[in-house]
Structures are given as C-alpha cells and as structure tokens.
Design a protein around this motif. Structure first.
Motif, short mmCIF file in Angstrom:
data_model
loop_
_atom_site.label_atom_id
_atom_site.label_comp_id
_atom_site.label_asym_id
_atom_site.label_seq_id
_atom_site.Cartn_x
_atom_site.Cartn_y
_atom_site.Cartn_z
N SER A 509 0.69 -1.14 -0.22
CA SER A 509 0.11 -0.07 -0.14
C SER A 509 0.76 1.17 -0.18
CB SER A 509 -0.96 0.22 1.38
OG SER A 509 -0.15 0.08 2.48
N ILE A 510 1.96 1.07 0.26
CA ILE A 510 2.81 2.33 0.46
C ILE A 510 4.13 2.35 -0.56
CG2 ILE A 510 2.23 3.25 2.69
CD1 ILE A 510 5.02 1.97 3.81
N GLU A 511 4.37 1.19 -1.08
CA GLU A 511 5.62 0.55 -1.87
C GLU A 511 5.26 0.79 -3.50
OE1 GLU A 511 8.27 -1.93 1.25
OE2 GLU A 511 7.09 -2.93 -0.45
N THR A 512 3.94 1.10 -3.77
CA THR A 512 3.49 0.94 -5.19
C THR A 512 2.82 2.28 -5.58
OG1 THR A 512 1.56 -0.21 -4.93
CG2 THR A 512 3.69 -1.40 -5.32
N SER A 513 2.97 2.92 -6.71
CA SER A 513 2.26 4.00 -6.87
C SER A 513 0.64 3.81 -7.19
CB SER A 513 3.09 4.57 -8.37
OG SER A 513 2.75 3.81 -9.43
N HIS A 514 0.41 2.64 -7.43
CA HIS A 514 -1.08 2.17 -7.33
C HIS A 514 -1.47 1.93 -5.99
CE1 HIS A 514 -0.01 -2.08 -7.02
NE2 HIS A 514 0.94 -1.91 -7.64
N ARG A 515 -0.75 2.18 -5.07
CA ARG A 515 -1.18 1.85 -3.63
C ARG A 515 -1.92 0.43 -3.08
NH1 ARG A 515 -1.24 7.32 -1.43
NH2 ARG A 515 0.24 8.49 -2.64
N GLY A 516 -1.85 -0.53 -4.19
CA GLY A 516 -2.49 -1.75 -3.97
C GLY A 516 -3.66 -2.04 -5.02
N GLU A 517 -4.11 -1.11 -5.64
CA GLU A 517 -5.17 -1.34 -6.60
C GLU A 517 -5.11 -2.48 -7.52
OE1 GLU A 517 -7.00 3.18 -6.79
OE2 GLU A 517 -5.30 2.91 -8.12
N LYS A 518 -3.80 -2.59 -8.04
CA LYS A 518 -3.41 -3.58 -8.98
C LYS A 518 -3.33 -5.04 -8.22
CE LYS A 518 -1.32 -0.40 -12.37
NZ LYS A 518 -0.13 -0.11 -13.20
N SER A 519 -3.31 -5.08 -7.12
CA SER A 519 -2.72 -6.31 -6.58
C SER A 519 -4.07 -6.79 -5.65
CB SER A 519 -1.60 -6.00 -5.33
OG SER A 519 -0.74 -5.36 -5.86
N VAL A 520 -5.10 -5.91 -5.40
CA VAL A 520 -6.36 -6.31 -4.42
C VAL A 520 -6.97 -7.36 -4.86
CG1 VAL A 520 -7.93 -4.48 -5.58
CG2 VAL A 520 -8.14 -5.31 -3.27
N GLU A 521 -7.51 -7.48 -6.20
CA GLU A 521 -8.01 -8.70 -6.84
C GLU A 521 -7.21 -9.92 -6.57
OE1 GLU A 521 -9.55 -8.32 -10.75
OE2 GLU A 521 -10.62 -6.30 -9.95
N HIS A 522 -6.01 -10.10 -6.83
CA HIS A 522 -5.06 -11.24 -6.70
C HIS A 522 -5.09 -11.64 -5.11
CE1 HIS A 522 -0.98 -13.59 -7.50
NE2 HIS A 522 -1.95 -14.41 -6.97
N VAL A 523 -4.84 -10.58 -4.36
CA VAL A 523 -4.87 -10.88 -2.79
C VAL A 523 -6.49 -11.33 -2.38
CG1 VAL A 523 -4.79 -9.79 -0.48
CG2 VAL A 523 -3.17 -9.30 -2.25
N VAL A 524 -7.40 -10.91 -2.71
CA VAL A 524 -8.61 -11.27 -2.24
C VAL A 524 -8.96 -12.73 -2.86
CG1 VAL A 524 -11.24 -10.93 -2.61
CG2 VAL A 524 -9.76 -9.04 -1.83
N ALA A 525 -8.43 -13.14 -3.77
CA ALA A 525 -8.79 -14.40 -4.32
C ALA A 525 -8.11 -15.67 -3.71
CB ALA A 525 -8.32 -14.65 -5.89
N LEU A 526 -6.68 -15.05 -3.27
CA LEU A 526 -5.81 -15.94 -2.34
C LEU A 526 -6.35 -16.02 -0.92
CD1 LEU A 526 -2.43 -14.59 -3.35
CD2 LEU A 526 -3.34 -16.92 -3.79
N MET A 527 -6.74 -14.94 -0.27
CA MET A 527 -7.43 -14.88 0.95
C MET A 527 -8.88 -15.51 1.08
SD MET A 527 -6.48 -10.98 2.52
CE MET A 527 -6.97 -11.65 4.27
N GLY A 528 -9.82 -15.13 -0.07
CA GLY A 528 -10.82 -15.70 -0.04
C GLY A 528 -10.84 -17.38 -0.24
N ASP A 529 -9.90 -17.93 -1.06
CA ASP A 529 -9.81 -19.49 -1.12
C ASP A 529 -9.58 -19.98 0.47
OD1 ASP A 529 -10.44 -19.28 -3.65
OD2 ASP A 529 -8.44 -19.72 -4.39
N GLU A 530 -8.60 -19.38 1.05
CA GLU A 530 -8.37 -19.52 2.45
C GLU A 530 -9.39 -19.55 3.48
OE1 GLU A 530 -5.25 -21.02 3.62
OE2 GLU A 530 -4.89 -21.33 1.17
N LEU A 531 -10.28 -18.40 3.41
CA LEU A 531 -11.26 -18.14 4.65
C LEU A 531 -12.52 -18.30 4.14
CD1 LEU A 531 -9.57 -14.61 5.47
CD2 LEU A 531 -9.54 -16.70 6.80
#
Length: 582
Positions: A509-531
């Motif tokens: 969220s602080i290390e990319t200019s997109h602030r995580g916008e380009k990562s959020v769907e991938h993260v949600v897919a991974l977390m969603g499968d686990e949870l």
C-alpha cells in the motif's frame, strides 16, 4: 532435539483462523492473570513478557496487530540522537542497549544495522558539535557493557568521501559528513512476529476484538466487555489485572471508567513519503537536523523513506491524514540537500502516524518527553503510555512488573534472552542461503527476501510453494512479494482482511504508486480461498480497500489538516461495528 523444540514453538505460534476461534472461546470461559488491551508493539511486548513468565495471558486488539502507531514509524531502531540535546542521557543509553539486544539476540532477522551520514555544511563548529554528540552516542552505547558495542563507531568523512558514498547529495551544500550506525526494521512485521512469539508461550490472542467497557466490583476492575468485530457478538473477559497499552487512545479510557485515567497523552503526527529508489543516488541513510524536527532519508529495499514531521494532532486518531502541505514540506526539506530535486511524481506512497507523548501543559510536541509511564488509575487496571518503538521491551517489562505485584511467585522478566520466532538459527540460514535455494529450486534472491522477512520461518513459506507452485508466483502489481506470503499471512499471521495483508503483512500500500489497486483482486482471490469467502464478501473486501485508497489520495491533495481529515473519513471500516476509517 533443539530443532524439534523450535518447530514445536513455530506450530504453537501459528495465528490461524482456527487459533483465533479457540482463543476467543478461552476468553469467554477462562480467568486470566493479565488481559492486555492493544496489539501494538507495547501490548504484544507485554503479552510476551507476561506469558514467558508463566502467567495466563489474553490480548485483544480492535483492528489488526500494529494497525495504529506501530506500523507507521520511521522504521528505525535507534537511541534517539536528538534527545542528547535535551540531556536525556539515561533514555538514550537505555534505547541504545535495547538496540544492541534487538540486533544481536532478540531479532537479528528483523533488525539490521544501517549506516547513516550526517551531512555538514563546512562550518568548523558544526563538525565539532556533531562529532562530540556522536562520540557521546558511541560511549553511551558501550557504557556498562552495553550490547550495542558491536556496531561500528562513528567516522568523520571529507567532502570527497561523502560524495563517493552518496553521490546524490548536493555538491554545493554538503562539504563533508560524519558516518555512524543505527538500525532498521519493518515495524509491522516485527509486531506480528512478536504476537506469534507470545502465542507460542500460550497467550490467547485476538484481533478484531474491541473493548467496549469494563467489569467492576466496587472500585476494582475485574474484567472487560469485548465485542467481536467480525460477528458483532459481545462477551466478558475475566482477569486479575488489565494492562491498557492503547497509545494515543489512552485518554478514551476515561469515558469507560467515568473518571480520569491519571495520564495526559498528546498525539504528535509524523508523516513519511516513500519514493522510488532510482530517484536518489546513494546507499546509506541521511539524517539532518531541521528547525522543528529531524529529516531522515532512509533506504528501504527498492525505495526510500523520507520523514518526518512532528506536529500536534487533535482530529481523528484511527487513521491520521497527511495533507498536501505535509507532503510539500518534506519534499522541500529533502530537496534542500539533494542534487536532483524530487517532485510529487517521484512519490509512490505516503503514510501518517501518531506518536503518544506524555503531556505537560503547553509544550511543543517536538520537546515533549519520549519517556514512558505506568499508572494504576483504578485497582486492577494499569495504563502504560509514552516511550518509543525501540524501548517497547522496557515498557512492557515495567507494566508486567506492576501487574505481578497482585500475584504470587512471579519470576522476573526473561525477554532480554528470548529470541522472536525466526531468530533461532538465522545466521546459519543466511550463510547457507545459496544451498537452501538450490535445494528448494527457488531463486537465491527470493530466498534472501524471505529470510530477511521471516528468518528461519522462511522454511514454512517455501513449504507452501512446494505444496502449490502457483504460490511461488509474484503478487499481481507487486513483484517484490509472492502469492505464498498472502497465504502464509492468513494461515499463520492472523490476517483477516485485505488491508491487513496489503498494508501490514506486506507494504504494498505504500511501496507502489497504485497503492495496491493492481494487487487487491489477486490478494482477495488468495485470501478468499483460504477463508471461504463467498462472492459478496470478496466484492466487499475489494470495494472497501479501493475506497480507502481513494480517500487517502484525496486527503493528500487537501491544503490542511482539517480538510485532509474530512476527506479521509470518507472510507468506512470493513470490520463490523467500527464506523471509522480502516
């Protein structure tokens, strides 16, 4: 046998969803020696201190580990060089001793020595003044057998040598420097690792668990009313003593108690910019005294962290906002010493945090003490406040010492000799990192990345990649991180929401200019499968995260604190029952 014990500790310290459910059930049904409120560095430190003494411990945190002040620092473990000007020699010596313990014994995988340059303008008195201060700094580090003596001593450098080490400094304004050492850490990862270490000693740990009231018997506090922010359920936790390590929220306890808590805590806002590594030509850190604070320019992986401000803050404390004037101020300070001026286009991320300072009457925040205090405003309730990240262990020890007075046969603190999870065998693992890479078939650079973030716990992350090769793929929009780290955060590090991963388990969220916008769907897919998230939950997680990023961007375009705060309040919290920003 030692390897078996270490592995057993790792397993006992796994903050899985199942562990959270079990710990919440313990809190509902058991009586604890100590209940700790607050999952920052002081609260988790107190949990480890108490649990390692054999006490029965529970910890509750309204949001996530280090979601407040403890994830928004300058990422430094240091003695506080500027406190020498305030003649706080005891505080500096204490902090330098802790720095040594953290670097060499407690967390060598998370706390790493960092070379600093203190630039000089060429005036003779300046070199003499700074040189004398750094000589005293080195002396205090080694006084009374301090462990910090293994960091190199300071050295005076010529202009030519300074420019060779840091070509990006202005050739017109910098005419020499003094080189010295402090240390650096990823503050959020440090706190999460300490929470896991406390859990490995049997502490019951729960995030998304907010204290909404206290249980009392006459004038004695006997427990707390806790709300589960994931479900909305409320329950009582019974405890002999409660330790509130609530930082800038300490004054809020007065409302729950119906009386003053005995300490006045003021909030000082410090903001930091994260800029591209290529924007500044240099390798070491820079420290520069300013008229009101200290300017740091710190290497941070593929980035630089620039900070900090030190201004009074009386608005929303859950997520302080950085304004356009804050950002411009830091850019101006940095450009005053750099050869190539930075622009707003170089800024990848911005974060703001609040320091809890013990307050007098009318002091400026820059002059308030960084010392801490432990008070008992009511029998059975202890409040610890003040201090700084580096001295968390002393704060935790003092709080637990006070709690131990109400119990019998409690041993002394052991935390000076307890390594955090991942520290055991770290140096051997680092020395053998190429063999580990060859054995696991993972690129050596990835192995180094994992070792510096997890220590010997990196073996568990590598095991996930062996389990599923897709976990070895880079995170979308953030190739510095792996998909496995998201899965590991859920299974072992207590991550419950997307923001927990993108903001604290990683720093996307602080290390990319997109602030995580380009990562959020991938993260949600991974977390969603686990949870086991359904589509509605996944969509909600994405929506809340994107709203948070938009609100932060909006706040950083506002001209002052009031308008920045109003803009930031536009993002609701994903946790049930928290009607404030994430």
């Amino acid at each position: 046998m030692r390897a078996d014990r270490t592995q057993s500790r790792y397993q006992a310290g796994a903050l899985s969803p199942q562990r959270r459910a079990a710990d919440l059930e313990r809190m509902r049904t058991e009586h604890f020696d100590v209940l700790i409120i607050g999952g920052g560095v002081t609260g988790t430190g107190a949990a480890l201190d108490a649990a390692s003494r054999g006490l029965k411990v529970a910890l509750v945190e309204a949001r996530d580990y280090s979601s407040g002040t403890s994830s928004r620092s300058s990422k430094l473990i240091h003695g506080g060089l500027r406190y020498l000007e305030q003649f706080e020699f005891g505080l500096v010596h204490e902090a330098l001793t802790e720095r040594g313990l953290l670097c060499h014994r407690i967390a060598p995988h998370l706390v790493h020595p960092l070379a600093f340059l203190a630039p000089l303008s060429g005036r003779v008195w300046q070199r003499a003044y700074y040189g004398a201060g750094l000589a005293l700094y080195d002396t205090l580090a080694t006084a009374l057998g301090g462990s910090s003596g293994r960091l190199p001593l300071h050295r005076h450098l010529s202009k030519r040598r300074t420019r060779r080490l840091f070509p990006g400094l202005s050739s017109q304004k910098v005419l020499g420097s003094i080189k010295y050492f402090d240390a650096q850490t990823d503050d959020a990862r440090f706190v999460t690792t300490m929470a896991r270490t406390a859990a490995s000693y049997g502490a019951a740990m729960a995030t998304s668990a907010r204290v909404v009231g206290f249980q009392r018997d006459a004038r004695q506090v006997t427990g707390a009313r806790v709300a589960d922010m994931e479900t909305g359920d409320e329950f009582d936790v019974s405890a002999t003593t409660i330790i509130a390590a609530t930082g800038v929220w300490s004054n809020d306890l007065s409302g729950m108690l119906g009386s003053q808590v005995g300490l006045r805590v003021r909030a000082s806002k410090g903001i930091h910019l994260v800029v591209k590594r290529s924007a500044i030509n240099g390798d070491s850190a820079i420290i520069l005294r300013t008229s009101s604070s200290v300017l740091f320019i710190l290497p941070w992986g593929g980035h630089w962290v620039i900070g900090t401000t030190d201004t009074d803050w009386s608005l929303d404390r859950d997520h302080p906002a950085a304004s356009a004037i804050d950002v411009a101020y830091l850019l101006e300070l940095a450009n005053g010493i750099l050869e190539r001026p930075l622009s707003i286009d170089d800024v990848e991320g911005v974060y703001a945090g609040l320091r809890p300072l013990l307050s007098g009457e009318d002091e400026d925040t820059s002059s308030l003490s960084r010392e801490h205090a432990v008070v008992e405003p009511m029998l059975g309730l202890l409040l610890v406040a003040g201090g700084k990240f580096t001295t968390y262990r002393i704060m935790a020890k003092d709080a637990v010492d006070r709690a131990a007075r109400r119990l019998h046969g409690v041993p002394a603190s052991r935390t000076a000799d307890i390594p955090l999870l991942g520290a055991d065998g770290y140096r051997q693992a680092w020395a053998g990192r190429e063999r580990l890479a060859s054995r696991t078939g993972v690129h050596p650079g990835i192995v180094e990345h994992l070792l510096r973030r997890y220590g010997t716990l990196a073996q568990e992350v590598l095991a996930l990649i062996a389990e599923n090769p897709k976990f070895g793929e880079p995170l979308a929009g953030a190739p510095e991180y792996l998909a496995a780290e998201v899965v590991y955060a859920v299974r072992n590090e207590g991550a419950l929401h997307t923001d927990d991963v993108l903001t604290r388990r990683t720093r996307v969220s602080i290390e990319t200019s997109h602030r995580g916008e380009k990562s959020v769907e991938h993260v949600v897919a991974l977390m969603g499968d686990e949870l086991g998230w359904d589509k509605a939950t996944r969509d909600n997680e994405i929506s809340h995260y994107l709203s948070r990023v938009a609100a932060e961007r909006d706040s950083q375009r506002q001209p002052d604190d009031a308008t920045a705060d109003a803009a930031r309040l536009g993002a609701e919290d994903v946790r049930v029952g928290l009607n404030t920003p994430v």
